[in-house]
Scaffold this motif. Structure first.
Motif, mmCIF file in Angstrom:
data_model
loop_
_atom_site.group_PDB
_atom_site.id
_atom_site.type_symbol
_atom_site.label_atom_id
_atom_site.label_comp_id
_atom_site.label_asym_id
_atom_site.label_seq_id
_atom_site.Cartn_x
_atom_site.Cartn_y
_atom_site.Cartn_z
ATOM 1 N N GLY A 268 89.829 24.233 -31.997
ATOM 2 C CA GLY A 268 89.411 24.699 -32.657
ATOM 3 C C GLY A 268 89.000 26.385 -32.476
ATOM 4 N N HIS A 269 88.980 26.137 -31.144
ATOM 5 C CA HIS A 269 88.370 27.486 -30.405
ATOM 6 C C HIS A 269 89.402 28.381 -30.206
ATOM 7 N N THR A 270 89.338 29.528 -30.545
ATOM 8 C CA THR A 270 90.713 30.577 -30.622
ATOM 9 C C THR A 270 90.543 31.237 -28.927
ATOM 10 N N THR A 271 92.013 30.652 -28.082
ATOM 11 C CA THR A 271 91.623 31.061 -27.305
ATOM 12 C C THR A 271 92.844 31.566 -26.490
ATOM 13 N N CYS A 272 92.722 32.156 -26.028
ATOM 14 C CA CYS A 272 94.166 33.529 -24.716
ATOM 15 C C CYS A 272 94.090 33.530 -23.594
ATOM 16 N N LEU A 273 95.850 32.609 -23.004
ATOM 17 C CA LEU A 273 95.625 32.975 -21.805
ATOM 18 C C LEU A 273 96.549 33.552 -21.297
ATOM 19 N N ILE A 274 95.609 34.337 -19.910
ATOM 20 C CA ILE A 274 96.322 35.784 -19.402
ATOM 21 C C ILE A 274 96.516 35.394 -18.161
ATOM 22 N N ASP A 275 98.309 35.138 -17.932
ATOM 23 C CA ASP A 275 98.997 35.732 -16.369
ATOM 24 C C ASP A 275 98.092 36.319 -15.399
ATOM 25 N N ALA A 276 97.189 36.515 -14.642
ATOM 26 C CA ALA A 276 96.574 37.478 -14.109
ATOM 27 C C ALA A 276 97.305 37.153 -12.369
ATOM 28 N N ASP A 277 98.306 36.248 -12.420
ATOM 29 C CA ASP A 277 99.242 36.436 -11.056
ATOM 30 C C ASP A 277 99.788 36.774 -10.691
ATOM 31 N N LEU A 278 99.668 37.508 -10.636
ATOM 32 C CA LEU A 278 100.702 39.438 -10.474
ATOM 33 C C LEU A 278 101.576 39.570 -8.480
ATOM 34 N N ARG A 279 101.342 37.933 -7.994
ATOM 35 C CA ARG A 279 102.211 38.147 -6.878
ATOM 36 C C ARG A 279 103.877 36.649 -6.427
ATOM 37 N N ASN A 280 102.538 35.661 -7.986
ATOM 38 C CA ASN A 280 103.921 34.411 -8.247
ATOM 39 C C ASN A 280 103.333 33.707 -9.671
ATOM 40 N N PRO A 281 103.493 34.714 -11.097
ATOM 41 C CA PRO A 281 103.725 34.039 -12.118
ATOM 42 C C PRO A 281 104.511 33.420 -12.934
ATOM 43 N N CYS A 282 103.298 32.031 -12.972
ATOM 44 C CA CYS A 282 104.689 31.150 -13.650
ATOM 45 C C CYS A 282 104.055 30.744 -14.465
ATOM 46 N N VAL A 283 103.313 31.193 -15.726
ATOM 47 C CA VAL A 283 102.550 31.370 -17.301
ATOM 48 C C VAL A 283 103.755 31.027 -18.230
ATOM 49 N N ALA A 284 104.558 32.326 -17.966
ATOM 50 C CA ALA A 284 105.565 32.397 -18.965
ATOM 51 C C ALA A 284 106.877 30.914 -18.655
ATOM 52 N N LYS A 285 107.164 30.786 -17.609
ATOM 53 C CA LYS A 285 107.863 29.513 -16.833
ATOM 54 C C LYS A 285 107.163 28.102 -17.769
ATOM 55 N N THR A 286 106.263 28.362 -17.195
ATOM 56 C CA THR A 286 106.197 26.863 -18.101
ATOM 57 C C THR A 286 105.866 26.440 -19.022
ATOM 58 N N PHE A 287 105.126 28.235 -19.876
ATOM 59 C CA PHE A 287 105.149 27.690 -21.861
ATOM 60 C C PHE A 287 106.955 28.408 -22.039
ATOM 61 N N GLY A 288 107.476 28.014 -21.373
ATOM 62 C CA GLY A 288 108.639 28.744 -21.934
ATOM 63 C C GLY A 288 109.078 30.448 -22.611
ATOM 64 N N LEU A 289 108.372 31.006 -21.808
ATOM 65 C CA LEU A 289 108.091 32.710 -22.415
ATOM 66 C C LEU A 289 108.638 33.194 -21.910
ATOM 67 N N VAL A 290 108.659 34.327 -22.708
ATOM 68 C CA VAL A 290 109.172 36.131 -21.767
ATOM 69 C C VAL A 290 108.446 36.212 -20.728
ATOM 70 N N GLN A 291 108.378 36.848 -20.176
ATOM 71 C CA GLN A 291 108.091 37.294 -18.794
ATOM 72 C C GLN A 291 107.926 38.845 -18.773
ATOM 73 N N SER A 292 109.145 39.243 -19.536
ATOM 74 C CA SER A 292 109.575 40.963 -18.679
ATOM 75 C C SER A 292 108.520 41.988 -20.104
ATOM 76 N N ALA A 293 107.837 41.441 -20.335
ATOM 77 C CA ALA A 293 107.264 42.124 -20.797
ATOM 78 C C ALA A 293 105.675 41.343 -21.282
ATOM 79 N N GLY A 294 104.059 42.199 -20.393
ATOM 80 C CA GLY A 294 102.938 41.474 -20.809
ATOM 81 C C GLY A 294 102.237 42.262 -20.204
ATOM 82 N N LEU A 295 101.523 41.381 -19.370
ATOM 83 C CA LEU A 295 100.601 42.504 -18.825
ATOM 84 C C LEU A 295 99.963 43.355 -18.305
#
Length: 466
Positions: A274-301
């Motif tokens: 129930g907590h409003t939560t945002c996950l930010i991928d700030a590993d700009l060397r080897n980003p993996c969050v988009a792949k983990t969730f099946g999301l688009v990585q080309s536009a983001g942080l």
């Protein structure tokens, strides 16, 4: 250790199977002085015989005795080789000499033992006969003839198997002690506390299913791994009661320790609670969050940081639309500088105003400086340590690095632990007694997207580069 013990047992059995059976036969000779009726001379003769028998024993096990035996029996061996298989032993305080012969054939062993005894008697008498005299002062008699043995003296299967098993066990114990002495990796929460001086929020067991399904949702919602992340979530809520952190980075000392998996599942668990939560991928060397969730990585942080988009433009939703995700965006050439910038600080402030908790997945601490530049812009840090893999000095260096830049370490998460040795640290005792149906509902029930005020929405839309 068990494998080494079995290996030793197998070696002992193999040695037995490969060894040629050996048989022994024993003959015996008696050394006596020439007969006399005088008691004093008899005593002197007995002392003389006892003094000489050791020398006779040495002569018997020599080529001078075995050479005639080889010729007599037509043996396919040399006198020296046969002498090595003959053992003559003088019995203490007696005039008896035992002659033991070892051979692969029990019948031949007996023949050789008897032939050696006879030839030894002839040689000893000849050696003891003074030049020009007709009789030797000693007489050699055969008191026991060699007989064929029924059982081999070697190999001994039980002895070899026992010795192999014992040797394997001792080797295993030595190996285990050596590995324990040389192993500096951390395996328990207590070791992390002693090494880095940080509390452990929880330990996550290794699960083979996590390779294909890294998120503990759906069929994995009731797994031990999912329960472990819920425990971390609960312990995190107790970590800072007075000053609850809003922006938390999740990092590790080295790559491959499970930080992205931990960040993603912790964010999901917080959103499901129930907590409003945002996950930010700030590993700009080897980003993996988009792949983990099946999301688009080309536009983001990074798109937001360079002014190409606003946060609301590139924010995506996951976990049945309960979790907001800001993927990395295009990888920049200067990750360390862009993450430590004022623009990054503004983005974090804007997102924090719209969500209860912001989880930031960052690069490993020791290989690059990215996280050390980003950490002061956040409220707290969680350090992920892979059980049995991360060396103690690396964990200590990572924790010291965070403290050096003023980051507050909430605690550590021990990842990929042995499921058989799973232990619970800190808070969250009640999880073991929660009804399974209630846990399933808590883990899988969809929740509406967080409702934000118009002011919050406006902040996210215009905070950086708008």
């Amino acid at each position: 250790m068990a494998l080494l013990a079995l290996g030793g047992l197998a070696a002992g059995l193999t040695l037995t199977a490969c060894s040629t059976a050996q048989y022994k036969s024993v003959s015996q000779i008696f050394v006596a002085t020439r007969g006399t009726s005088d008691v004093a001379e008899m005593n002197q003769g007995s002392a003389f015989s006892q003094a000489r028998v050791q020398s006779y024993a040495d002569i018997i096990a020599s080529p001078r005795v075995t050479a005639p035996v080889v010729k007599q029996l037509g043996l396919d061996t040399s006198a020296r080789a046969l002498a090595d298989r003959v053992q003559a032993t003088a019995r203490l305080n007696t005039v008896l000499i035992d002659i033991t012969v070892t051979d692969t054939d029990p019948e031949r062993a007996a023949l050789i033992a008897n032939a050696v005894a006879a030839e030894a008697g002839l040689l000893i008498v000849d050696l003891e006969t003074p030049p020009g005299q007709g009789a030797a002062p000693v007489h050699i008699g055969i008191t026991r003839s060699g007989v064929p043995a029924t059982d081999p003296v070697s190999p001994k299967p039980l002895l070899n198997a026992g010795a192999g098993l014992l040797g394997g066990l001792l080797t295993g114990i030595a190996f285990a002690l050596l590995r324990h002495t040389l192993d500096t990796t951390l395996r328990t929460g207590e070791e992390i506390g002693e090494t880095a001086g940080i509390a452990v929020l929880g330990s996550v067991p290794f699960d083979k299913a996590a390779v294909a399904a890294p998120l503990a949702i759906g069929d994995q919602a009731l797994s031990a791994r999912a329960e472990a992340f819920r425990l971390v979530r609960t312990n995190l809520q107790f970590a800072q009661v007075d000053h609850r952190p809003h922006v938390i980075i999740v990092t590790s000392s080295l790559p491959g320790e499970g930080k992205t998996n931990t960040a993603a599942n912790l964010a999901l668990s917080l959103a499901q609670a129930g907590h409003t939560t945002c996950l930010i991928d700030a590993d700009l060397r080897n980003p993996c969050v988009a792949k983990t969730f099946g999301l688009v990585q080309s536009a983001g942080l990074t798109s937001v940081l360079i002014g190409a988009a606003t946060v609301s433009d590139v924010l995506q939703w996951a976990g049945d639309d309960t979790l907001a995700v800001l993927t990395s965006g295009p990888i920049p050439p200067n990750p360390a500088e862009i993450l430590a910038s004022q623009r990054m600080s503004q983005v974090l402030r804007d997102v924090a105003t719209a969500f209860d908790v912001v989880i930031v997945d960052t690069a490993p601490l020791l290989p690059v400086a990215d996280t050390l530049g980003l950490a002061p812009l956040t409220d707290a840090a969680i350090l992920v340590v892979r059980a049995g893999k991360t060396p103690a000095d690396q964990v200590r260096a990572a924790a010291d690095g965070l403290r050096a830049v003023g980051a507050h370490i909430l605690g550590g998460v021990l990842s990929m632990t042995d499921p058989q040795q799973q232990r619970t640290y800190g808070y969250g005792y009640g999880f073991e007694h929660v009804d399974a149906a209630k846990r399933a509902a808590d883990a899988t029930a969809p929740r509406p997207r967080p409702v934000r005020s118009e002011a919050d929405a406006g902040a996210m839309g215009t905070g950086v580069g708008a």
